[in-house]
Structure formats: structure tokens, C-alpha cells
Design a protein around this motif. Structure first.
Motif, PDB file in Angstrom:
ATOM      1  N   SER A  78       0.807  -1.227   0.000  1.00  0.00           N
ATOM      2  CA  SER A  78       0.000   0.000   0.000  1.00  0.00           C
ATOM      3  C   SER A  78       0.836   1.272   0.000  1.00  0.00           C
ATOM      4  O   SER A  78       0.295   2.348  -0.291  1.00  0.00           O
ATOM      5  N   THR A  79       2.110   1.195   0.334  1.00  0.00           N
ATOM      6  CA  THR A  79       2.924   2.414   0.415  1.00  0.00           C
ATOM      7  C   THR A  79       3.060   3.087  -0.944  1.00  0.00           C
ATOM      8  O   THR A  79       2.938   4.311  -1.065  1.00  0.00           O
ATOM      9  N   GLY A  80       3.310   2.290  -1.994  1.00  0.00           N
ATOM     10  CA  GLY A  80       3.445   2.861  -3.332  1.00  0.00           C
ATOM     11  C   GLY A  80       2.200   3.567  -3.828  1.00  0.00           C
ATOM     12  O   GLY A  80       2.260   4.753  -4.223  1.00  0.00           O
ATOM     13  N   PRO A  81       1.031   2.927  -3.816  1.00  0.00           N
ATOM     14  CA  PRO A  81      -0.184   3.633  -4.273  1.00  0.00           C
ATOM     15  C   PRO A  81      -0.528   4.862  -3.450  1.00  0.00           C
ATOM     16  O   PRO A  81      -0.956   5.884  -4.009  1.00  0.00           O
ATOM     17  N   VAL A  82      -0.353   4.786  -2.124  1.00  0.00           N
ATOM     18  CA  VAL A  82      -0.679   5.944  -1.285  1.00  0.00           C
ATOM     19  C   VAL A  82       0.242   7.117  -1.601  1.00  0.00           C
ATOM     20  O   VAL A  82      -0.198   8.275  -1.728  1.00  0.00           O
ATOM     21  N   THR A  83       1.539   6.846  -1.768  1.00  0.00           N
ATOM     22  CA  THR A  83       2.488   7.916  -2.073  1.00  0.00           C
ATOM     23  C   THR A  83       2.216   8.542  -3.427  1.00  0.00           C
ATOM     24  O   THR A  83       2.204   9.774  -3.575  1.00  0.00           O
ATOM     25  N   GLU A  84       1.991   7.712  -4.435  1.00  0.00           N
ATOM     26  CA  GLU A  84       1.739   8.244  -5.774  1.00  0.00           C
ATOM     27  C   GLU A  84       0.439   9.040  -5.829  1.00  0.00           C
ATOM     28  O   GLU A  84       0.374  10.114  -6.443  1.00  0.00           O
ATOM     29  N   LEU A  85      -0.605   8.537  -5.187  1.00  0.00           N
ATOM     30  CA  LEU A  85      -1.878   9.255  -5.190  1.00  0.00           C
ATOM     31  C   LEU A  85      -1.753  10.597  -4.476  1.00  0.00           C
ATOM     32  O   LEU A  85      -2.294  11.614  -4.934  1.00  0.00           O
TER      33      LEU A  85
END
Length: 621
Positions: A78-85
């Protein structure tokens, strides 16, 4: 990451970005190989030896084992999607100008992140030497890429510090998974050497320890439970460690016989990680965006800018502490609601009860339950942002008011007469109600001096309209305050009870409770497992020929006699168990039938003594 110079703009691509699609392809291949190692159960089980079969990454319903490993894997996923969003929301859209294409790309990117970390979840679920080796290798590969990503692109010391802080949760989770997989891999090797057997299957336990403890506490008397709690509190009060436990128990008190689900633990860990990332981003936003803009605009002096920066960071720290202390409250609220629903008590969450205005179809319950984890993470992030915004507004206004006393003087000159008149009217009404209108100086709720009461009610009518305007403002302020305070908590609806069905977060929480109650009730699950175990034992006895079917005539006669004798001996015991069950569960007494199988009237009292007398008679006979 991009580094820009005055003449040439170069794009620095980190090792993680360069290897993303290679690792994604590797994860798809590993997932396909794992499906070949799993057998099918229903669809053509005889073809190709039942392979490939369907594997699943995690059991979020009723599996309470390896919860921290699953939580660590969810943090990585979840870290990647949260950061990109978050970056896209803060710094604008990227890519195509078509909104449908952007949304489709985000959905595809989330799917790629899910497949990227799928082998880690499967390695935790499929417990074997092969899957532990895959998980260990995969964890070390991702750990090496993450470390290389931190020190890439020739970052200066400050950028390196922030990069390390951003990657700190990922590093902790990767180190934990690497250690867990290494330990389990060595343990699996030792087990394989002893048993000389290699299998890939999901281990299932007959009973979970927390379910047995829950059943044990249900069967214990109230006095015995109180004695156990007293002994536990006495043990915890000894020594310095016991004092620390007592302090922590003021915020959260554990309970035996209850274990939080994997879904809830993973949701809380991912929520903390997401809020932590947002916290670091807000620090960088002030340092590189808001701070320079306010300095260039020359709206505030250097001293005022320093005060606002302190208020910004102080609001972030207080908001993060509020969220951290909210986590045990969410866990404790879920536990109280779940235990109450287990007992059939729906007073805490009335919406869980059947045949209410809140009741929804089974399909929507499953949908709501599946939404809970994602909703909780999103609500936690927005709740933190709301808390930070309110705190910064309050601290900033108070700081500016202290620096400029004229602001406080103008507010006080307008507000203090209104507050003084309102307090005076309220105080006069209270004194009259207690010492004049009520009997025995307010100790008895009975009116006295009714003529004077009618006159005061007439004159107070218009005064209370005056007070009502300010009371409406206070009501609005309190609603906003408590709504913002409880926004991250889905176990409390921010809407009134009559319209709480329109709260999507609370609706997701109710669906989650309903799904947990239907499939993880300790008494129901233990009863079903006992039936399955007894059936397996009977099948084994018949297969081995230990029953009277394959025995000789004499053995059959002896077996039948012994069976009848055992049945006679077990009859009094069963009656005693029946009496004990009916005494401890009065609600079952009305559902009991008489010997002639005619239903007993609901208003007729059940004679529990008759069962006890029958049990004594059977014992004596």
C-alpha cells in the motif's frame, strides 16, 4: 527522481523504478508456479493430478495466525499507491489529459502493485519449505533494491535524510519479513529432514487457542472470573514493569479469549504508515512550498513566519499523537462491539441487529465488509488532515492574537457583554428552579409555587429565544468539533442514529461486524469443528473395522451389550449437562419441548427442578 540544472535537465531513475517491471514479471511467474503446486478440489480433480489449483494470498476472514507478517506485507503493497496518489493530488495530474485514461491507469497501477507483492502473501499462507524459500529470497531482493534506491541519484545529506525517513516503514517491514521467512525456512528444513516429507498445503488447526479460552471463560462462573482478574491485577502491580502495565491499561485493557482479526490488525498498521507518510509530506510542503511563498509575499515579518512554522510543526505533532491514541480506542471499541454481538446484545451497535431499518441484503453486507479496510485507511488519513487543519488554525490564531493584542481587545469588547448576559439569565433560571419552583430545595422532582412558575415561564419565553441563537451556534460548533474528532473512527457514526444508514464508513463497519459474527463466532465455529472431528473419528473406526460390522457374532453381541451399557451410563450425564445448560441460558428454556413433542407455551415457566430430579433418578437407577 528528477534533478534539474541550469543548462541540462536529466532524469535520474532509481533502481526500484528501473526494475519494477522485471520484478512484476518475476512475481507473475512465481504465482503461476505456486498454482501448479496446489491441487484442485472440485473442478476436474482427476486431470493432470488436480493441478493447477487456485491459491489465495491471505485469509482475512477467520485466520488469526501470522497477523504481523500479513500486516507488514500490506504495508509494502500500500505504500506505493498511497504515495503516488498523494503526490498527484498535491502537485497536479501527470500523464494523459483524458480523465478516463488517468483513472484507468490508476486502477491498472494498483493491480500491478497487488501482483508485485502477491508472492509475499502467498509465501506466508502456503506454509512449506519451498514457499518460505521464495518469500526469503523475494524479501532480500526487495530489501536490496530499497537500500539502493535510498543512496541513488547523488542526493545531498538533507535529501538523503528525508528519503530514509520516507522509506523507514518499508525497511522495517522488509527486515521483519526477511527474518520471519529465514527462521521458518530453517525450521521447515529441520522438519523435512525429520519427516522426509515435502508438502505444499495450508495448515489448518482443529481449534484456535483464543477460541478455547473464550469457551472456557463462558463456562466459568462470575466469581471465578473475578478472582482471576484480581490475581492478574495483583501480579501486574508488582515491580516497575507492573506499574508501566497499569499505566498502559488506563488506555487499553487486554482481554483473554479474544484475538483481533488479520484484517483489523493489517488495517491499523497500514493506517499508521499512511498517516506517517502524510506527516513527512506536510513537513516538506511547509519547508519547500508555503514557507518560501509567504516570505516572498512579505505579508508577515520574519518573527511571525518563525511563529507560524512552529505552529505548523506543533499541530502536526499533536495531530499525530491524537491519531496514535485513537488506535487503541478503535481496537477496544471493535472488541466491545464484537463481544456484545456474540452474546446477541445489539445495544452498542443497534444496526447489526436483524429486521431493523438499517438491515441490508447479504450481498451488500459482503461488499460493505470488503470496503472496511480501505475505508478505514482513507478515513484515518483525512481525519489526521482535519485534525491538523483545525489545530493549525487554533494555534496560529492564538499566536497572532498574542503578537497583536488589539485583536484580543476587539473580540473581548464585543463578546464579553453577550457572554455575561447569557450566563446571568441561565444562573437566574437555575436558582429559581432549585429554590423556588421545586419542592424540598430541588431534592424532589415536583413543582411548587405554580403561579409564580407560570409567570416566569411567560417572561422567560422571549429571553430563551435570545439564548437560543447563541445555543444554536454552540450546537453547530460542538457538532463540527466532535464530528472532526470522531472522523477517523468508523465504529462511531458522525450522523445521528436516525440517519446513520447514510454514513458509508459506519455502514462498512456494520457489514464487517456482521460478516465476522456470521463466520467467526467462537461457539458456533467450535461446535461445527467438534461435529466434523467426531465424524472423522467415526469414519476412521469404520475403515479400520473396529466396529461391530466386521466383527464376529460374539464380538458383535459383546459390542452391542457394551454399547447399550455405555448408553445407559451416559444418559444421566447428558441430563445433568442439559440441566446445567438450561440454568445458564434461561432463553433456551422457552424453546424446550415436552416428551410428547408438543410445543410448550411461551408464557409458561419451565420447571428446571424436574430435570434435576430426573437426572438424580437416572443416576440412582
Amino acid at each position: 527522481m528528477e534533478t534539474t540544472s541550469e543548462t541540462v535537465t536529466e532524469t535520474c531513475q532509481a533502481p526500484y523504478e528501473r526494475s519494477f517491471y522485471y520484478i512484476l514479471s518475476l512475481s507473475i511467474i512465481v504465482t503461476a508456479l505456486l498454482s501448479l503446486l496446489q491441487k484442485r478440489k472440485r473442478l476436474w480433480p482427476g486431470r493432470f493430478d488436480g493441478r493447477p489449483g487456485i491459491i489465495y494470498p491471505v485469509n482475512l476472514l477467520d485466520d488469526r495466525r501470522n497477523r504481523l507478517a500479513y500486516a507488514a506485507a500490506f504495508v509494502l503493497a500500500s505504500t506505493g499507491p498511497v504515495t503516488e496518489l498523494t503526490l498527484e493530488i498535491l502537485f497536479g495530474e501527470s500523464g494523459s489529459s483524458n480523465p478516463f485514461v488517468r483513472v484507468a491507469y490508476r486502477i491498472l497501477k494498483v493491480l500491478m502493485y497487488s501482483l508485485y507483492y502477491y508472492p509475499l502473501f502467498a509465501a506466508v499462507t502456503m506454509k512449506s519449505i519451498v514457499t518460505f524459500a521464495i518469500g526469503m529470497a523475494y524479501s532480500f531482493i526487495l530489501l536490496g533494491l530499497d537500500i539502493a534506491d535510498i543512496f541513488s541519484c547523488n542526493k545531498d545529506r538533507e535529501d538523503l535524510t528525508y528519503e530514509f525517513l520516507f522509506e523507514l516503514p518499508v525497511l522495517i517491514c522488509l527486515l521483519y519479513l526477511a527474518a520471519i521467512f529465514s527462521y521458518k525456512f530453517v525450521k521447515a528444513i529441520m522438519k523435512t529432514v525429520r519427516t522426509r516429507k515435502l508438502e505444499i498445503k495450508v495448515e489448518e488447526q482443529a481449534f484456535d487457542e483464543y477460541q478455547l479460552r473464550h469457551l472456557r471463560m463462558l463456562l466459568l462462573s462470575g466469581r471465578r472470573l473475578q478472582e482471576m482478574s484480581v490475581v492478574e491485577d495483583t501480579d501486574d502491580s508488582i515491580g516497575r514493569l507492573g506499574r508501566i502495565k497499569q499505566i498502559l491499561r488506563r488506555f487499553y485493557r487486554p482481554r483473554q479469549g479474544f484475538k483481533y482479526s488479520t484484517r483489523l490488525i493489517s488495517t491499523m498498521v497500514v493506517s499508521i504508515t499512511a498517516v506517517y507518510i502524510i506527516l513527512l509530506m506536510l513537513i516538506l510542503i511547509w519547508q519547500y512550498l508555503f514557507g518560501p511563498i509567504l516570505e516572498l509575499s512579505e505579508l508577515f515579518s520574519a518573527h511571525t513566519m518563525y511563529v507560524l512554522e512552529v505552529c505548523w510543526k506543533l499541530s502536526l505533532a499533536i495531530g499525530f499523537l491524537i491519531f496514535v491514541f485513537t488506535i487503541p480506542l478503535i481496537l477496544q471499541g471493535y472488541r466491545e462491539n464484537m463481544l456484545s454481538v456474540f452474546k446477541g446484545d445489539h445495544s452498542l451497535v443497534a444496526a447489526v441487529a436483524e429486521n431493523t431499518s438499517f438491515s441490508i441484503t447479504p450481498a451488500m453486507r459482503v461488499v460493505s465488509a470488503s470496503r472496511y479496510a480501505g475505508f478505514q485507511v482513507a478515513y484515518a488519513v483525512f481525519g489526521f488532515l482535519i485534525h491538523f487543519t483545525v489545530l493549525f488554525a487554533i494555534t496560529g490564531f492564538m499566536s497572532l492574537a498574542i503578537l497583536n493584542p488589539d485583536i484580543l481587545k476587539s473580540i473581548a469588547s464585543w463578546a464579553w457583554p453577550v457572554l455575561l448576559i447569557g450566563l446571568a439569565i441561565t444562573l437566574v433560571q437555575y436558582l429559581l428552579a432549585r429554590f423556588v419552583f421545586l419542592q424540598d430545595r430541588g431534592r424532589v422532582f415536583a413543582l411548587d409555587n405554580r403561579r409564580l412558575f407560570h409567570n416566569c415561564s411567560f417572561f422567560a419565553f422571549l429571553y430563551n429565544i435570545y439564548l437560543g441563537f447563541f445555543s444554536s451556534l454552540m450546537r453547530l460548533f460542538k457538532g463540527v468539533f466532535f464530528g472532526a474528532l470522531l472522523f477517523p473512527r468508523l465504529d462511531h457514526s458522525v450522523l445521528p442514529r436516525a440517519v446513520e444508514r447514510f454514513d458509508p464508513g459506519f455502514r462498512a463497519y456494520v457489514g464487517f461486524l456482521q460478516l465476522e459474527n456470521a463466520h467467526t463466532h467462537p461457539v458456533l465455529v467450535s461446535f461445527c469443528r467438534l461435529l466434523l472431528l467426531s465424524r472423522q473419528v467415526d469414519d476412521k473406526e469404520v475403515t479400520k473395522g473396529e466396529g461391530p460390522i466386521n466383527a464376529t457374532t460374539e464380538d458383535a453381541q459383546g459390542a452391542s451389550k457394551s454399547t447399550g451399557h455405555d448408553r445407559c451410563r451416559s444418559l444421566p450425564r447428558n441430563r445433568w449437562f442439559l440441566a446445567f445448560t438450561l440454568i445458564r441460558n434461561p432463553g433456551l428454556q422457552q424453546l424446550r419441548h415436552s416428551r410428547d413433542r408438543r410445543p410448550r407455551p411461551r408464557d409458561e415457566d419451565f420447571d428446571i427442578d424436574q430435570i434435576v430430579i430426573e437426572g438424580i433418578g437416572s443416576t440412582m437407577s
